[in-house]
Design a protein around this motif. Structure first.
Motif, short mmCIF file in Angstrom:
data_model
loop_
_atom_site.label_atom_id
_atom_site.label_comp_id
_atom_site.label_asym_id
_atom_site.label_seq_id
_atom_site.Cartn_x
_atom_site.Cartn_y
_atom_site.Cartn_z
N GLY A 65 0.98 -1.39 -0.63
CA GLY A 65 0.16 -0.02 -0.56
C GLY A 65 0.47 1.22 0.10
O GLY A 65 0.35 2.02 -0.63
N ILE A 66 1.55 1.66 1.00
CA ILE A 66 2.56 2.85 0.91
C ILE A 66 3.43 2.72 -0.19
O ILE A 66 3.34 3.50 -0.92
CB ILE A 66 3.61 2.35 2.63
N GLY A 67 4.02 1.85 -0.46
CA GLY A 67 5.13 1.37 -1.83
C GLY A 67 4.82 1.95 -3.24
O GLY A 67 4.92 2.26 -3.93
N ALA A 68 3.55 1.96 -2.69
CA ALA A 68 2.57 2.04 -4.69
C ALA A 68 2.06 3.72 -4.21
O ALA A 68 2.33 4.35 -5.28
CB ALA A 68 1.12 1.33 -4.72
N ILE A 69 2.33 4.56 -3.40
CA ILE A 69 1.93 5.69 -3.56
C ILE A 69 3.12 6.24 -3.74
O ILE A 69 2.36 7.12 -5.23
CB ILE A 69 1.97 6.43 -2.35
N GLY A 70 4.36 6.54 -4.22
CA GLY A 70 5.49 7.03 -4.75
C GLY A 70 4.91 6.38 -6.35
O GLY A 70 5.04 8.05 -7.03
N PRO A 71 5.45 5.93 -6.76
CA PRO A 71 5.18 5.67 -7.67
C PRO A 71 4.36 5.58 -8.56
O PRO A 71 3.95 6.43 -9.97
CB PRO A 71 5.38 3.59 -8.02
N GLY A 72 2.85 5.98 -8.30
CA GLY A 72 1.55 6.89 -9.13
C GLY A 72 1.77 7.62 -9.40
O GLY A 72 1.06 8.56 -10.16
N VAL A 73 3.22 8.84 -7.98
CA VAL A 73 2.56 10.14 -8.05
C VAL A 73 3.06 10.60 -9.07
O VAL A 73 3.24 11.00 -10.57
CB VAL A 73 2.75 10.95 -6.96
N GLY A 74 4.19 9.75 -9.20
CA GLY A 74 5.65 10.38 -9.75
C GLY A 74 5.43 9.98 -11.52
O GLY A 74 5.69 10.71 -11.86
N GLU A 75 5.03 8.63 -11.75
CA GLU A 75 4.32 8.49 -12.44
C GLU A 75 3.61 9.71 -13.74
O GLU A 75 3.36 9.94 -15.08
CB GLU A 75 3.55 7.26 -13.40
N GLY A 76 2.42 9.86 -12.47
CA GLY A 76 1.39 11.26 -13.00
C GLY A 76 2.69 12.21 -13.07
O GLY A 76 2.13 12.92 -14.97
N PHE A 77 3.57 12.67 -12.39
CA PHE A 77 4.70 13.53 -12.70
C PHE A 77 5.25 13.80 -14.78
O PHE A 77 5.90 14.90 -14.91
CB PHE A 77 5.11 14.01 -11.98
N ALA A 78 5.40 12.38 -14.66
CA ALA A 78 6.47 12.23 -15.98
C ALA A 78 5.17 12.30 -17.20
O ALA A 78 5.62 12.80 -17.87
CB ALA A 78 6.84 10.45 -16.71
N ALA A 79 4.51 11.61 -16.88
CA ALA A 79 3.42 11.57 -18.56
C ALA A 79 2.97 13.22 -18.34
O ALA A 79 2.26 13.83 -19.13
CB ALA A 79 1.95 10.74 -17.77
N GLN A 80 2.61 13.79 -17.22
CA GLN A 80 2.04 15.62 -17.57
C GLN A 80 2.45 16.39 -18.22
O GLN A 80 3.34 17.29 -18.41
CB GLN A 80 2.11 16.13 -15.70
N SER A 81 4.06 16.13 -17.57
CA SER A 81 5.49 16.99 -18.32
C SER A 81 5.17 16.34 -19.53
O SER A 81 5.42 17.53 -21.20
CB SER A 81 6.24 16.38 -18.20
N ALA A 82 4.94 14.93 -19.66
CA ALA A 82 5.26 15.25 -21.61
C ALA A 82 4.02 15.50 -22.15
O ALA A 82 3.99 15.89 -23.48
CB ALA A 82 5.24 13.26 -21.22
#
Lengths: 325, 124
Positions: free
Chosen positions: A265-282
């Motif tokens: 549960g905790i381990g999934a929080i960071g990647p979800g947000v981080g991947e969001g940043f990557a796609a937001q920027s693209a």
């Protein structure tokens, strides 16, 4: 009324409170963000205040869905028919399903507010694109609700599965772990998906002729952000449906299962947000330079894959805790 | 606000018409609790949207403390209404709880379907 029945009733009420209490946080923040952006949009272009208001209203109605999911689970728990067959597992089932839905609604509620806000500001910049912006916002917001739907599904499975034939120890911990894995795991994906949809709405307003490309890349980026929520749901399913050997009075096996849920549960929080940043920027840069779509999409996917690796570590450790320890 | 009235006129009757049609079909197919649950949930979904769309412009016009109170009151009334519908679904066998819960998303689904159809038409 025996002691266990009383505790089961207490757990149902507490679970209901947790579901609605946590569940209200995300939707409220998301709706507030949309309203704040609507203010900025109206200030920029007061002539289209009616259109902006309409966009805000539709966006808020969708952002509120996550809170309605939480309300459904809360009502089910508050009016649950505990009966005389309640066990300590019933207590953990009620607590876990409430936690799962409450936590699971936070990310989706906040995330849905981002595209709603961007669509309001975009409507002020490009009033002619209002319809297209609202469509893009609705698609993006609907995808943002997916992690909350995963949490809703896990909550329902927890409530409607008969665990009475399983050993109390360590199943109680597996049940709690299942709720935490899906609930916490949904937070990052909901937020990340919202960031991507926000960039897409901004992009449509900036460069209307690239709307089709922007929507497609948004959906691709959002699909990747949802994967860590899927890991959370996978771990929940394993914890709910794997038969565990009775552990007597030993706490270690139970703690391993509970830790597996917390880890995922905790381990999934960071990647979800981080991947969001990557796609937001693209998505944002595609709106500025559509000719570089292929390169930007490739960089986005590679960046998301790397950001995902920490979620995979969490998944591996969770699986080791379940199957090896 | 004319735009908000237009939203109400466009989505609420459609949601109700779809729910009544789906409910009638399910009732004819002898799935009465599901059919009645969908209709009940949809009615409360429409009420929720109507109150939301009515209260927001009023809150904006009022300003200051009145605006905050009106907004909080609107949220409270809307959630109590939806909780009431779910309570009926949970307590009475005549209504299926999950159908009521599904009906509560009727307006959102109609909004989404309307925009997706428009996007599809634009592409064709």
């Amino acid at each position: 009324m025996n002691d266990i029945t009383m505790w089961a009733e207490v757990a149902a009420f507490v679970g209901g409170g947790l579901a609605m209490g946590f569940g209200a946080i995300g939707a409220a923040v998301g709706e507030g963000y949309a309203a704040a952006s609507a203010n900025a949009a109206i200030s920029r272009n007061p002539e289209v205040s009616g259109e902006v208001f309409k966009t805000m209203l539709v966006g808020q109605a969708v952002a509120e869905s996550a809170a309605i999911f939480a309300l459904v689970v809360a009502m089910l728990l508050v009016f649950a028919n505990v009966g005389e067959n309640a066990s300590w597992m019933t207590v953990t089932v009620f607590l876990s399903s409430g936690l799962c839905m409450g936590l699971g609604a936070i990310g989706s509620g906040v995330g849905s507010g981002f595209p709603a806000g961007a669509a309001c500001e975009g409507t002020a910049r490009q009033p002619a694109m209002g319809g297209r912006l609202v469509t893009n916002m609705l698609i993006g917001s609907a995808v943002c609700q997916t992690p909350a739907i995963f949490a809703l599904v896990v909550s329902f499975i927890l409530m409607f599965t008969n665990f009475s034939d399983r050993p109390v120890n360590p199943t109680w911990a597996a049940i709690l772990g299942a709720g935490l894995a899906s609930g916490l795991g949904a937070i990052g994906s909901g937020l990340g998906g919202g960031l991507v949809a926000q960039a897409s709405c901004e992009g449509v307003a900036r460069k209307p002729e690239a709307a089709g490309t922007l929507t497609n890349v948004m959906l691709l980026g959002q699909a990747v952000t949802q994967t860590t929520a899927i890991y959370g749901m996978l771990v929940s399913f394993i914890l709910m449906f794997k038969a565990f050997d009775p552990a007597g009075t030993t706490l270690a096996p139970a703690m391993a299962l509970l830790s597996a849920g917390i880890c995922m549960g905790i381990g999934a929080i960071g990647p979800g947000v981080g991947e969001g940043f990557a796609a937001q920027s693209a998505v944002g840069w595609i709106a500025r330079n559509e000719n570089a779509t292929a390169e930007l999409t490739r960089t986005m996917l590679v960046g998301q894959a790397v950001a995902e690796s920490t979620g995979i570590y969490a998944l591996v450790v969770a699986l080791v805790l379940i199957f090896v320890v | 606000m004319e735009q908000v009235n237009e939203l109400r006129r466009r989505y609420c009757p459609r949601a109700l018409a779809l729910a009544v049609m789906a409910g009638a079909i399910l009732i004819v197919l002898d799935m009465k609790p599901i059919g009645k649950g969908i209709i009940l949930g949809t009615i409360f979904s429409i009420l929720n949207f109507l109150i939301m769309s009515q209260a927001l412009p009023m809150a904006v016009v009022q300003g200051g403390k009145g605006s905050v109170l009106r907004s909080l009151g609107s949220v409270l009334v809307r959630f109590v209404l939806m909780a009431g519908a779910l309570f009926v679904g949970a307590k009475y066998d005549a209504y299926n709880f999950f159908a009521v819960a599904g009906g509560l998303f009727a307006v959102q689904l109609v909004i989404l379907a309307d925009h997706l159809l428009k996007a599809l038409r634009r592409q064709i």
